[in-house]
Write an enzyme that holds these catalytic residues in place. Structure first.
Site, PDB file in Angstrom:
ATOM      1  N   GLY A   1     -20.141 -19.120 -31.737  1.00  0.00           N
ATOM      2  CA  GLY A   1     -19.083 -19.000 -30.748  1.00  0.00           C
ATOM      3  C   GLY A   1     -18.354 -17.676 -30.886  1.00  0.00           C
ATOM      4  N   SER A   2     -17.831 -17.165 -29.765  1.00  0.00           N
ATOM      5  CA  SER A   2     -16.976 -15.974 -29.832  1.00  0.00           C
ATOM      6  C   SER A   2     -15.592 -16.365 -30.372  1.00  0.00           C
ATOM      7  CB  SER A   2     -16.850 -15.343 -28.451  1.00  0.00           C
ATOM      8  OG  SER A   2     -18.084 -14.766 -28.067  1.00  0.00           O
ATOM      9  N   GLY A   3     -14.754 -15.357 -30.587  1.00  0.00           N
ATOM     10  CA  GLY A   3     -13.419 -15.603 -31.129  1.00  0.00           C
ATOM     11  C   GLY A   3     -13.312 -15.332 -32.615  1.00  0.00           C
ATOM     12  N   HIS A   4     -14.454 -14.978 -33.241  1.00  0.00           N
ATOM     13  CA  HIS A   4     -14.457 -14.692 -34.675  1.00  0.00           C
ATOM     14  C   HIS A   4     -14.698 -13.217 -34.950  1.00  0.00           C
ATOM     15  CE1 HIS A   4     -14.577 -18.999 -35.043  1.00  0.00           C
ATOM     16  NE2 HIS A   4     -15.773 -19.080 -34.483  1.00  0.00           N
TER      17      HIS A   4
ATOM     18  N   LYS B   1     -24.564 -20.500 -38.862  1.00  0.00           N
ATOM     19  CA  LYS B   1     -23.435 -21.170 -39.518  1.00  0.00           C
ATOM     20  C   LYS B   1     -23.553 -22.672 -39.250  1.00  0.00           C
ATOM     21  CE  LYS B   1     -19.843 -18.938 -37.686  1.00  0.00           C
ATOM     22  NZ  LYS B   1     -20.573 -18.354 -36.513  1.00  0.00           N
TER      23      LYS B   1
ATOM     24  N   ASP C   1     -24.481 -25.189 -33.084  1.00  0.00           N
ATOM     25  CA  ASP C   1     -25.226 -23.985 -33.457  1.00  0.00           C
ATOM     26  C   ASP C   1     -26.598 -24.350 -34.019  1.00  0.00           C
ATOM     27  OD1 ASP C   1     -22.648 -22.994 -32.992  1.00  0.00           O
ATOM     28  OD2 ASP C   1     -22.759 -21.510 -34.598  1.00  0.00           O
TER      29      ASP C   1
ATOM     30  N   HIS D   1     -12.145 -22.807 -36.458  1.00  0.00           N
ATOM     31  CA  HIS D   1     -11.792 -23.168 -35.087  1.00  0.00           C
ATOM     32  C   HIS D   1     -10.526 -24.007 -35.083  1.00  0.00           C
ATOM     33  CE1 HIS D   1     -16.193 -23.004 -35.611  1.00  0.00           C
ATOM     34  NE2 HIS D   1     -16.123 -22.212 -34.556  1.00  0.00           N
TER      35      HIS D   1
END
Lengths: 335, 335
Positions: free
Chosen positions: A58-61, A109, A114, A223
């Site tokens: 996921g994006s945001g990391h 991860k 995922d 998250h």
């Protein structure tokens, strides 16, 4: 919600557009603004004679994972929507693009979405005659199972896996050997994090969770998934102990061991505070007779603007130390 | 106030303790915990045959300046208390430590306290037979005078001055030539910033200023000093224009010019948002026929955990581009 964004639903595409422009000589971003499946590769594509490395999530990391595409680290990265797994139709072309004939290592991860989507994508890539090995990073000692995970979550230790496996690929190791080095890192790296304040996902528009003014969450996921417990706000020295002790105990490091110590910021905590935590953790390890031979301090695996940090310890041997030290040229790690 | 700190009054010392431990092979921190005046030098001291470079200022802007000590950049850095000028008794020994017989360039951000304290320190160092030249960075186009400034403030462009002057010193330029290169950068670099939310100074314990949930401050200083105006929260594309237009106008760049574009985070804004701003700014410059030849995106001149960003444009020529590209090995910049 105040954020430097245009359309919150386009935040990932808009950010990748800027990323592509800023690092044009280094990376190429495919599929932006509806042109197709979105994934990031090195500029110039796969490197002849080298095993390819692909990661994603996921994006945001950010800078994880696209910020680690380049010489000595990843060949491709697959960014999903914010805090959402990338889809197989994104992952498969990334794997194919990373293949130069010697196969591809997928670094995943450990989140259920995922893992499943990478599995599907790997099957599709194998059907196109790409040889793929997969490793699953699960360094977070906070909880055994979590909101989106069977088994431990994969968090900041992913940086060590990507860097060291990337160096093994760069020196010419074959796929089995690169996968074995990645597994060796996974077996020797542990992490635990803390949140002081939540982040806000752009298309949601409100904080992911609530924390009172005087409480923090020990063992937070990247998250905002629940951790071990909420405790009253405490001094940095005490928070550092609460994070480091479970990491050290689980890893079984002690007198005579040599480690890399990584203090990672969640995105909204100043660098100066990360160094306070680093100093406390370094002193605690020294007290136990552990030698800290390498360090990393900064925002590498973030949760948007979450306030907090994580502590990662990687047990080193000569091989891992050499591979860590090997040259790397990416947007976020460069030496 | 929730921060990863022990004693807020010791925050700078505790952070520098961690910084010293994390980068032991690279830097040395002098005078911690009451042992004497606090300043940071390269591990191993001044480099024989090379002009020395010293910078400094209030803490809270990390990685500036200590994060830029190392090969190809600064020889010493002087951190004051948070948002407070370092004192002459700190600056003088730093200048002396940076001197290897070819003199020292002092790089000062234009704040009245910094300028006065560096002046005094330089006089004291000259009395000890150190040859010193001083340059004053004043890249912030937002306001002519400000809370702690006569004339323009020195902000994110300082990174470009330190990197490029550091490269000139590393290639063997004499003091006059290094100072001339630094002045050339100062003449060609401009910045403007925006705040979305304030930061909290540890020993103060409450936010430095108030911004309503729907307003932002255009032209903010890196200590939260007032900027040009407060406006309603707006999309990133519009904010980018509000920052970039005054920078471009003041610098007078246009079609045919080549620039470095730097989007700097104030500390609490996610990297993904900085890339959104970078993408917008890059496109606006391209529309004007300006070539963006180099980029930098990240948290380099911060204001603790302030939410916001600044845009810096440096007009390049072949010399400045080569000096920017020259190798650098510091905690915060490394290539």
């Amino acid at each position: 919600m105040k954020k430097l964004l245009d359309n919150p639903d386009q935040a990932v595409d808009d950010s990748l557009t800027g990323f592509a422009a800023a690092h044009a000589g280094l990376v190429e971003v495919h599929g932006l603004h509806g042109a197709g499946p979105v994934y990031v590769t090195r500029a110039g594509g796969a490197v002849a004679g080298k095993v390819g490395l692909v990661s994603g999530g996921g994006s945001g990391h950010e800078p994880l994972h696209a910020g680690f595409v380049g010489d000595g680290m990843l060949d491709a990265a697959v960014p999903g929507a914010v805090f959402t797994s990338p889809t197989p139709d994104q992952i498969t072309p990334a794997i194919q693009a990373a293949d130069a004939g010697r196969g591809v290592l997928a670094i995943v991860k450990n989140y259920t979405g995922d893992v499943l989507n990478f599995e599907t994508a790997v099957e599709l890539a194998e059907a196109e005659d790409v040889q793929v090995a997969t490793v699953v990073v699960n360094d977070d000692v906070a909880v055994e199972d979590s909101t989106w995970t069977a088994g431990r979550r994969g968090v900041a230790g992913t940086v060590m896996v990507e860097k060291i496996a990337g160096a093994a690929a760069a020196r010419g190791d074959d796929l089995a050997a690169v996968a074995a080095v990645a597994q060796k890192v996974i077996a020797n790296v542990r992490t635990m994090g803390v949140a002081l304040a939540a982040c806000t996902v752009p298309h949601v528009g409100k904080p992911s969770f609530d924390l009172a003014d005087d409480e923090i969450e020990i063992g937070i996921g990247i998250h905002g998934e629940p951790g071990r417990h909420r405790v009253p706000m405490a001094p940095a020295a005490q928070i550092t102990e609460l994070l480091l002790e479970p990491v050290v105990a689980d890893l079984g490091v002690g007198a005579g061991d040599t480690v890399l110590l990584f203090v990672n910021g969640m995105g909204g905590t100043p660098l100066s505070e990360l160094y306070v935590v680093y100093g406390r953790a370094h002193a605690l390890l020294a007290q136990r007779g552990v030698t800290v031979a390498r360090s990393l301090v900064g925002n590498y695996v973030t949760s948007l603007e979450m306030q907090g940090a994580s502590i990662t310890v990687l047990r080193l041997d000569d091989e891992l130390e050499q591979l860590w030290d090997a040259p790397v040229r990416t947007a976020a790690l460069h030496w």
